[in-house]
Write a protein that holds these residues in place. Structure first.
Motif, PDB file in Angstrom:
ATOM      1  N   LEU A 136       5.326  61.353   3.013  1.00 54.34           N
ATOM      2  CA  LEU A 136       5.511  60.172   2.462  1.00 54.34           C
ATOM      3  C   LEU A 136       5.667  59.443   1.324  1.00 54.34           C
ATOM      4  CD1 LEU A 136       4.723  58.719   6.411  1.00 54.34           C
ATOM      5  CD2 LEU A 136       7.397  58.561   5.635  1.00 54.34           C
ATOM      6  N   ILE A 137       4.010  59.808   1.074  1.00 52.08           N
ATOM      7  CA  ILE A 137       3.701  59.529  -0.677  1.00 52.08           C
ATOM      8  C   ILE A 137       4.253  60.163  -1.542  1.00 52.08           C
ATOM      9  CG2 ILE A 137       1.779  60.344  -1.891  1.00 52.08           C
ATOM     10  CD1 ILE A 137       1.458  57.392   0.428  1.00 52.08           C
ATOM     11  N   THR A 138       5.232  60.945  -1.151  1.00 55.91           N
ATOM     12  CA  THR A 138       6.157  61.783  -2.462  1.00 55.91           C
ATOM     13  C   THR A 138       7.400  61.779  -1.728  1.00 55.91           C
ATOM     14  OG1 THR A 138       4.446  64.281  -1.841  1.00 55.91           O
ATOM     15  CG2 THR A 138       6.901  64.431  -2.711  1.00 55.91           C
ATOM     16  N   GLN A 161       2.932  49.517   1.694  1.00 52.29           N
ATOM     17  CA  GLN A 161       2.553  47.606   2.346  1.00 52.29           C
ATOM     18  C   GLN A 161       3.821  47.840   2.772  1.00 52.29           C
ATOM     19  OE1 GLN A 161      -0.482  47.333   2.741  1.00 52.29           O
ATOM     20  NE2 GLN A 161      -0.319  48.492   1.667  1.00 52.29           N
ATOM     21  N   GLY A 162       3.994  47.529   3.744  1.00 53.03           N
ATOM     22  CA  GLY A 162       4.795  47.313   4.973  1.00 53.03           C
ATOM     23  C   GLY A 162       6.274  48.685   5.013  1.00 53.03           C
ATOM     24  N   PHE A 163       5.558  50.092   4.791  1.00 53.97           N
ATOM     25  CA  PHE A 163       6.703  50.756   4.784  1.00 53.97           C
ATOM     26  C   PHE A 163       7.081  51.100   6.012  1.00 53.97           C
ATOM     27  CE2 PHE A 163       3.105  52.733   5.488  1.00 53.97           C
ATOM     28  CZ  PHE A 163       3.256  54.172   6.121  1.00 53.97           C
ATOM     29  N   ASP A 164       6.380  51.276   7.119  1.00 58.13           N
ATOM     30  CA  ASP A 164       7.035  51.290   8.775  1.00 58.13           C
ATOM     31  C   ASP A 164       7.010  50.168   9.368  1.00 58.13           C
ATOM     32  OD1 ASP A 164       4.138  49.879   8.689  1.00 58.13           O
ATOM     33  OD2 ASP A 164       2.964  51.963  10.048  1.00 58.13           O
ATOM     34  N   MET A 165       7.149  48.550   8.665  1.00 61.64           N
ATOM     35  CA  MET A 165       7.363  47.116   9.512  1.00 61.64           C
ATOM     36  C   MET A 165       8.679  47.969   9.365  1.00 61.64           C
ATOM     37  SD  MET A 165       4.082  46.856  10.430  1.00 61.64           S
ATOM     38  CE  MET A 165       4.596  48.601  10.990  1.00 61.64           C
ATOM     39  N   ASN A 166       9.905  48.059   8.912  1.00 61.60           N
ATOM     40  CA  ASN A 166      10.964  47.643   8.834  1.00 61.60           C
ATOM     41  C   ASN A 166      11.949  47.912  10.718  1.00 61.60           C
ATOM     42  OD1 ASN A 166      13.542  46.301   8.032  1.00 61.60           O
ATOM     43  ND2 ASN A 166      13.783  48.327   6.748  1.00 61.60           N
ATOM     44  N   TRP A 167      11.833  47.073  10.863  1.00 64.16           N
ATOM     45  CA  TRP A 167      12.364  47.864  12.289  1.00 64.16           C
ATOM     46  C   TRP A 167      13.117  46.770  12.913  1.00 64.16           C
ATOM     47  CZ3 TRP A 167       7.373  46.681  16.197  1.00 64.16           C
ATOM     48  CH2 TRP A 167       5.977  47.560  15.876  1.00 64.16           C
ATOM     49  N   GLU A 168      14.466  47.541  13.398  1.00 65.60           N
ATOM     50  CA  GLU A 168      15.333  47.516  14.038  1.00 65.60           C
ATOM     51  C   GLU A 168      15.154  46.280  15.043  1.00 65.60           C
ATOM     52  OE1 GLU A 168      17.538  50.578  15.571  1.00 65.60           O
ATOM     53  OE2 GLU A 168      17.408  51.923  13.635  1.00 65.60           O
ATOM     54  N   PRO A 169      16.226  45.405  15.455  1.00 67.53           N
ATOM     55  CA  PRO A 169      16.408  44.233  16.356  1.00 67.53           C
ATOM     56  C   PRO A 169      15.889  45.170  17.332  1.00 67.53           C
ATOM     57  CG  PRO A 169      17.807  43.771  14.746  1.00 67.53           C
ATOM     58  CD  PRO A 169      17.881  45.649  14.018  1.00 67.53           C
ATOM     59  N   ARG A 173      -2.970  51.789   4.166  1.00 69.85           N
ATOM     60  CA  ARG A 173      -3.817  52.331   2.513  1.00 69.85           C
ATOM     61  C   ARG A 173      -4.057  54.033   2.758  1.00 69.85           C
ATOM     62  NH1 ARG A 173      -7.190  50.944   6.904  1.00 69.85           N
ATOM     63  NH2 ARG A 173      -8.826  52.647   6.952  1.00 69.85           N
ATOM     64  N   TYR A 174      -3.979  54.561   2.007  1.00 72.42           N
ATOM     65  CA  TYR A 174      -4.527  55.874   1.937  1.00 72.42           C
ATOM     66  C   TYR A 174      -5.800  56.458   1.595  1.00 72.42           C
ATOM     67  CZ  TYR A 174      -2.236  60.678   0.672  1.00 72.42           C
ATOM     68  OH  TYR A 174      -1.826  62.165   0.131  1.00 72.42           O
ATOM     69  N   GLU A 175      -5.868  56.840   2.511  1.00 75.20           N
ATOM     70  CA  GLU A 175      -7.171  57.259   2.419  1.00 75.20           C
ATOM     71  C   GLU A 175      -7.592  59.131   3.453  1.00 75.20           C
ATOM     72  OE1 GLU A 175     -10.167  55.854   5.235  1.00 75.20           O
ATOM     73  OE2 GLU A 175     -10.088  54.236   3.951  1.00 75.20           O
ATOM     74  N   GLY A 176      -8.422  59.847   2.458  1.00 75.47           N
ATOM     75  CA  GLY A 176      -8.417  61.290   2.973  1.00 75.47           C
ATOM     76  C   GLY A 176      -7.306  61.657   3.274  1.00 75.47           C
ATOM     77  N   GLY A 177      -6.388  62.140   2.403  1.00 78.90           N
ATOM     78  CA  GLY A 177      -4.866  62.076   2.625  1.00 78.90           C
ATOM     79  C   GLY A 177      -4.516  61.954   3.863  1.00 78.90           C
ATOM     80  N   ARG A 178      -4.803  60.766   3.975  1.00 81.51           N
ATOM     81  CA  ARG A 178      -3.331  60.496   4.953  1.00 81.51           C
ATOM     82  C   ARG A 178      -3.368  58.632   5.775  1.00 81.51           C
ATOM     83  NH1 ARG A 178      -6.630  62.524  11.017  1.00 81.51           N
ATOM     84  NH2 ARG A 178      -4.294  62.034  11.711  1.00 81.51           N
ATOM     85  N   ILE A 179      -2.475  58.744   5.975  1.00 84.93           N
ATOM     86  CA  ILE A 179      -1.869  56.549   5.482  1.00 84.93           C
ATOM     87  C   ILE A 179      -2.552  56.649   7.052  1.00 84.93           C
ATOM     88  CG2 ILE A 179      -0.047  55.367   5.537  1.00 84.93           C
ATOM     89  CD1 ILE A 179       1.697  57.343   4.429  1.00 84.93           C
ATOM     90  N   ILE A 180      -3.137  55.342   7.000  1.00 81.98           N
ATOM     91  CA  ILE A 180      -4.176  53.839   8.163  1.00 81.98           C
ATOM     92  C   ILE A 180      -2.825  53.588   7.645  1.00 81.98           C
ATOM     93  CG2 ILE A 180      -6.095  53.377   9.206  1.00 81.98           C
ATOM     94  CD1 ILE A 180      -7.420  55.972   7.626  1.00 81.98           C
ATOM     95  N   THR A 218      -3.053  56.451  12.655  1.00 81.12           N
ATOM     96  CA  THR A 218      -3.452  57.643  10.826  1.00 81.12           C
ATOM     97  C   THR A 218      -2.324  58.423  11.145  1.00 81.12           C
ATOM     98  OG1 THR A 218      -5.725  56.471  11.568  1.00 81.12           O
ATOM     99  CG2 THR A 218      -5.141  58.421  10.227  1.00 81.12           C
ATOM    100  N   TYR A 219      -1.584  58.682  10.313  1.00 85.46           N
ATOM    101  CA  TYR A 219      -0.523  59.116  10.186  1.00 85.46           C
ATOM    102  C   TYR A 219      -1.289  60.718  10.055  1.00 85.46           C
ATOM    103  CZ  TYR A 219       2.527  56.045  10.065  1.00 85.46           C
ATOM    104  OH  TYR A 219       3.599  54.803  10.520  1.00 85.46           O
ATOM    105  N   ASP A 220      -0.503  62.214  11.221  1.00 82.14           N
ATOM    106  CA  ASP A 220      -1.033  63.338   9.866  1.00 82.14           C
ATOM    107  C   ASP A 220      -1.194  63.396   9.050  1.00 82.14           C
ATOM    108  OD1 ASP A 220       1.169  65.369   9.591  1.00 82.14           O
ATOM    109  OD2 ASP A 220       2.262  64.351  11.852  1.00 82.14           O
ATOM    110  N   PRO A 221      -1.761  64.360   8.276  1.00 78.13           N
ATOM    111  CA  PRO A 221      -2.179  64.594   6.855  1.00 78.13           C
ATOM    112  C   PRO A 221      -0.705  65.167   5.995  1.00 78.13           C
ATOM    113  CG  PRO A 221      -3.847  65.758   8.159  1.00 78.13           C
ATOM    114  CD  PRO A 221      -3.434  65.556   9.157  1.00 78.13           C
TER     115      PRO A 221
END
Length: 209
Positions: A56-58, A79-87, A113-120, A47-50
């Motif tokens: 990120l959303i902007t 979806q997948g915004f933080d799943m593009n990891w380096e090898p 998802r985006y909920e309560g001003g935070r990305i989860i 859960t990312y800080d507000p």
């Protein structure tokens, strides 16, 4: 820090160079067991800080009306915004069978998802070898650019414990490491890898199969 740049390469965060961390995340860990009762996978939820969520959303042009709710199309785009990891990137999650390091797969089944001003965001990491007995998990960024705080631990049928770090000793280790940096080193770019000493330790013991 590698995860942060992968997610938001254009983000510039203000503040003193040595004022780590910059990003604050709450972590949930769910232990998933196989048919024999051994730990086979971990579901990791971040859960990312507000503030960082808003950045990120902007940056992605989502929620343009600012009502804090994404449309179905905008949620799909997240979806997948933080799943593009380096090898070879460990995903800031480390697992051990007792004291023996365990290999984890790359992330799968990611959902955000985006909920309560935070990305989860959540994903699953599979253990290369299922574990019976003591499992130790730590979630940290080695460079301490991101601070992870474990808020939720689920391991049905298993004994669990979250051990807090000794923050006094961790701060001493940080100051000692900073003092060793050459004067011409950019502290922000060459920040010492002290994240492990600030990390909580999760201990999970499941009944023998």
């Amino acid at each position: 820090m590698r995860l942060a740049w992968a997610m938001a390469g254009l983000v510039t965060l203000a503040g003193p160079a040595a004022a780590h961390p910059h990003i604050f995340m709450e972590t949930g860990i769910e232990v998933l067991r196989d048919s024999e009762g051994r730990v086979a996978s971990l579901r990791v939820t971040w859960t990312y800080d507000p503030f960082f969520s808003l950045v990120l959303i902007t940056e992605r042009g989502l929620d343009p009306d600012g009502d804090g709710t994404l449309t179905a199309a905008e949620t799909a785009a997240l979806q997948g915004f933080d799943m593009n990891w380096e090898p070879g990137f460990p995903g800031d999650t480390y697992a051990f069978a007792g004291t023996e390091a365990l290999a984890l797969s790359g992330p799968r089944d990611g959902v955000a998802r985006y909920e309560g001003g935070r990305i989860i965001s959540s994903h699953i990491r599979d253990l290369e070898q299922p574990v019976a007995g003591l499992l130790v998990v730590k979630n940290y960024d080695p460079t301490y650019y991101t601070e992870y705080t474990i808020r939720d631990l689920r391991a049905e049928g298993c004994a669990t414990e979250i051990i807090a770090p000794d923050l006094t000793e961790a701060e001493r280790a940080l100051q000692a490491a900073l003092a060793e940096l050459p004067a011409d080193v950019d502290v922000e770019m060459g920040f010492p890898e002290v994240g492990a000493v600030f990390a909580q330790e999760v201990r999970v013991t499941c009944p023998a199969p």
